[in-house]
Design a protein around this motif. Sequence first.
Motif, PDB file in Angstrom:
ATOM      1  N   THR A  83       0.822  -1.361   0.157  1.00 32.36           N
ATOM      2  CA  THR A  83       0.068  -0.046  -0.112  1.00 32.36           C
ATOM      3  C   THR A  83       0.904   1.179  -0.179  1.00 32.36           C
ATOM      4  N   GLY A  84       2.298   1.072  -0.214  1.00 31.24           N
ATOM      5  CA  GLY A  84       3.023   2.230  -0.247  1.00 31.24           C
ATOM      6  C   GLY A  84       3.151   2.883   1.238  1.00 31.24           C
ATOM      7  N   SER A  85       2.878   2.147   2.169  1.00 33.84           N
ATOM      8  CA  SER A  85       3.125   2.758   3.645  1.00 33.84           C
ATOM      9  C   SER A  85       4.249   2.454   4.382  1.00 33.84           C
ATOM     10  N   GLY A  86       5.230   1.849   3.674  1.00 35.28           N
ATOM     11  CA  GLY A  86       6.362   1.319   4.442  1.00 35.28           C
ATOM     12  C   GLY A  86       7.081   2.200   5.314  1.00 35.28           C
ATOM     13  N   LEU A  87       7.001   3.492   4.947  1.00 30.86           N
ATOM     14  CA  LEU A  87       7.256   4.907   5.752  1.00 30.86           C
ATOM     15  C   LEU A  87       6.401   5.446   6.249  1.00 30.86           C
ATOM     16  N   GLY A  88       5.111   4.943   6.524  1.00 33.51           N
ATOM     17  CA  GLY A  88       4.065   5.785   6.965  1.00 33.51           C
ATOM     18  C   GLY A  88       4.477   6.338   8.331  1.00 33.51           C
ATOM     19  N   CYS A  89       5.263   5.438   9.127  1.00 36.66           N
ATOM     20  CA  CYS A  89       5.811   5.845  10.252  1.00 36.66           C
ATOM     21  C   CYS A  89       7.405   6.137  10.036  1.00 36.66           C
ATOM     22  N   PRO A  90       7.862   7.320   9.755  1.00 33.36           N
ATOM     23  CA  PRO A  90       8.967   7.702   9.289  1.00 33.36           C
ATOM     24  C   PRO A  90       9.916   7.449  10.158  1.00 33.36           C
ATOM     25  N   SER A  91       9.911   7.441  11.599  1.00 29.53           N
ATOM     26  CA  SER A  91      10.816   7.179  12.622  1.00 29.53           C
ATOM     27  C   SER A  91      10.635   5.798  13.389  1.00 29.53           C
ATOM     28  N   TRP A  92      11.594   5.560  14.190  1.00 30.38           N
ATOM     29  CA  TRP A  92      11.571   4.314  15.043  1.00 30.38           C
ATOM     30  C   TRP A  92      12.483   4.815  16.438  1.00 30.38           C
ATOM     31  N   PRO A  93      12.232   4.344  17.435  1.00 29.63           N
ATOM     32  CA  PRO A  93      10.661   3.280  17.768  1.00 29.63           C
ATOM     33  C   PRO A  93       9.491   4.513  17.747  1.00 29.63           C
ATOM     34  N   ARG A  94       9.796   5.860  17.744  1.00 32.25           N
ATOM     35  CA  ARG A  94       8.684   6.615  17.768  1.00 32.25           C
ATOM     36  C   ARG A  94       8.067   6.466  16.187  1.00 32.25           C
ATOM     37  N   CYS A  95       6.733   6.911  16.172  1.00 33.20           N
ATOM     38  CA  CYS A  95       6.039   6.952  14.752  1.00 33.20           C
ATOM     39  C   CYS A  95       6.420   7.837  13.860  1.00 33.20           C
ATOM     40  N   THR A  96       6.447   9.243  14.475  1.00 31.94           N
ATOM     41  CA  THR A  96       6.889  10.548  14.166  1.00 31.94           C
ATOM     42  C   THR A  96       7.922  11.132  14.933  1.00 31.94           C
ATOM     43  N   PRO A  97       8.957  11.873  14.530  1.00 37.37           N
ATOM     44  CA  PRO A  97       9.562  12.408  15.554  1.00 37.37           C
ATOM     45  C   PRO A  97       9.055  13.334  16.727  1.00 37.37           C
ATOM     46  N   GLY A  98       9.249  12.726  18.066  1.00 38.29           N
ATOM     47  CA  GLY A  98       8.519  13.326  19.097  1.00 38.29           C
ATOM     48  C   GLY A  98       7.236  12.676  19.489  1.00 38.29           C
ATOM     49  N   SER A  99       6.503  11.754  18.809  1.00 40.05           N
ATOM     50  CA  SER A  99       5.263  10.909  19.211  1.00 40.05           C
ATOM     51  C   SER A  99       5.431   9.519  18.617  1.00 40.05           C
ATOM     52  N   PHE A 100       4.941   8.746  19.763  1.00 42.62           N
ATOM     53  CA  PHE A 100       4.936   7.346  19.622  1.00 42.62           C
ATOM     54  C   PHE A 100       3.623   6.889  18.668  1.00 42.62           C
ATOM     55  N   VAL A 101       2.723   7.849  18.491  1.00 43.12           N
ATOM     56  CA  VAL A 101       1.550   7.536  17.877  1.00 43.12           C
ATOM     57  C   VAL A 101       1.576   8.354  16.587  1.00 43.12           C
ATOM     58  N   PRO A 102       0.662   7.899  15.399  1.00 38.94           N
ATOM     59  CA  PRO A 102       0.686   8.899  14.245  1.00 38.94           C
ATOM     60  C   PRO A 102       0.224  10.393  14.854  1.00 38.94           C
ATOM     61  N   ALA A 103       1.238  11.199  14.109  1.00 46.19           N
ATOM     62  CA  ALA A 103       0.921  12.724  14.049  1.00 46.19           C
ATOM     63  C   ALA A 103       1.072  13.252  12.815  1.00 46.19           C
ATOM     64  N   PRO A 104       0.217  14.610  12.448  1.00 43.73           N
ATOM     65  CA  PRO A 104       0.191  14.812  11.170  1.00 43.73           C
ATOM     66  C   PRO A 104       1.867  15.175  10.755  1.00 43.73           C
ATOM     67  N   HIS A 105       1.666  14.642   9.444  1.00 37.48           N
ATOM     68  CA  HIS A 105       3.150  14.682   8.924  1.00 37.48           C
ATOM     69  C   HIS A 105       3.127  15.040   7.466  1.00 37.48           C
ATOM     70  N   ASP A 106       3.752  16.135   6.734  1.00 41.55           N
ATOM     71  CA  ASP A 106       3.601  16.483   5.330  1.00 41.55           C
ATOM     72  C   ASP A 106       4.092  15.436   4.489  1.00 41.55           C
ATOM     73  N   ASP A 107       4.927  14.413   4.688  1.00 46.42           N
ATOM     74  CA  ASP A 107       5.376  13.935   3.639  1.00 46.42           C
ATOM     75  C   ASP A 107       4.461  12.270   3.575  1.00 46.42           C
ATOM     76  N   HIS A 108       3.515  12.233   4.383  1.00 49.66           N
ATOM     77  CA  HIS A 108       2.861  10.936   4.615  1.00 49.66           C
ATOM     78  C   HIS A 108       1.343  10.991   4.976  1.00 49.66           C
ATOM     79  N   SER A 109       0.565  10.249   4.241  1.00 54.02           N
ATOM     80  CA  SER A 109      -0.916  10.541   4.294  1.00 54.02           C
ATOM     81  C   SER A 109      -1.413   9.808   5.692  1.00 54.02           C
ATOM     82  N   PRO A 110      -2.486  10.286   6.275  1.00 53.14           N
ATOM     83  CA  PRO A 110      -2.959   9.648   7.486  1.00 53.14           C
ATOM     84  C   PRO A 110      -3.134   8.147   7.242  1.00 53.14           C
ATOM     85  N   LEU A 111      -3.695   7.864   6.248  1.00 55.83           N
ATOM     86  CA  LEU A 111      -3.873   6.449   5.850  1.00 55.83           C
ATOM     87  C   LEU A 111      -2.795   5.571   5.861  1.00 55.83           C
TER      88      LEU A 111
END
Length: 347
Positions: free
Chosen positions: A65-93
């Motif tokens: 589904t092209g979601s391989g980097l949907g969470c572009p960080s690790w172990p956090r999903c996005t920098p500063g957040s363990f859960v999905p947070a708005p990110h310009d480069d990746h859709s919410p889906l």
Amino acid sequence: MTATEQETRVNGRRGDGLPGRLRSWGLGLFHSVWSPTAVTMRRWALTAVVVNVGISVTGAAVRLTGSGLGCPSWPRCTPGSFVPAPHDDHSPLNMAIEFGNRLLSFLVLAVAVACLVAAFRRVPRRRSLVGLALIQPFGVGVQGLWGGVVVRSLLNPVTVSVHFLLSIGMIAAALALYARAGEGDAPPRRLVHRDIRTLGFVLVAAVFVLLVAGVVVTGTGPHSGDDAASRFSFDIEAMARLHADAVWVVLGLTFALLFALHVTDSPGRARRGALVLLGVELAQGVIGYVQYFLAVPALLVGMHVLGSTLVWIAALRVVFLMRSRGTAPSSAPPAAPAANEVRAAGV
């Protein structure tokens, strides 16, 4: 029975309702881990097989589904957040799909811990089961750390391939736990001719080579998981032909094994296991050729990943069916609380 008695019984059932059934189910689940028998131990091992297959398929879905980097960080999903947070480069889906797959790791870990606790609590305790059960939580930890490598390498095909092959190892360990939980600890006794069992081991090795060839094809073709992901520099047509050649080798070995089991009048369970393996291989082959001629649509690729795990399981199962270690030792688990004691405690 009078109308009053019928009404009392119905009201009693309503009083139990869903909470009562959930409470009963939860107690049964707890005792299957804390006071395991050979049957419940096998059920937990089989559950481990299922969840490891499941997370392998959902991992493929993340890539497809092209979601391989949907969470572009690790172990956090996005920098500063363990859960999905708005990110310009990746859709919410895409973020939700990748994050959901990460959450499934906790289900795999829970089942792995349940297998380990049940193996330790099994009476008599069997070192063979404890050793195999230890692989499950350890493997989940390794997979979690390796998932970080996959993300930080921007889905490098080598790291993605190893991620899948680690899952294949986890499935093998869980299947071995399932088989060993239902048998004894006597030295293995062959149920077929020595050369036939050797052929079975050769077949398993060939299936593993086939899986490796499959991940190389996957890492060379489309569905990389993200536009930023790199690909193997191999020629996709050459890799696909090599993969197809490996398929024919595996099919030839399976036909040889099935023929050898038949002409030597081997036990029916071994012959049935080989026949199941052949059926799974043929179905997988059909999916593979169809997806190739349809330019590898994502849905068929996902089905092919599921099929690869089923071929692996069926091949390993045949090897286990060609030998015996006697019956599993009778268990004497710690006594569970009596029903009246449970009611008195308000559980």
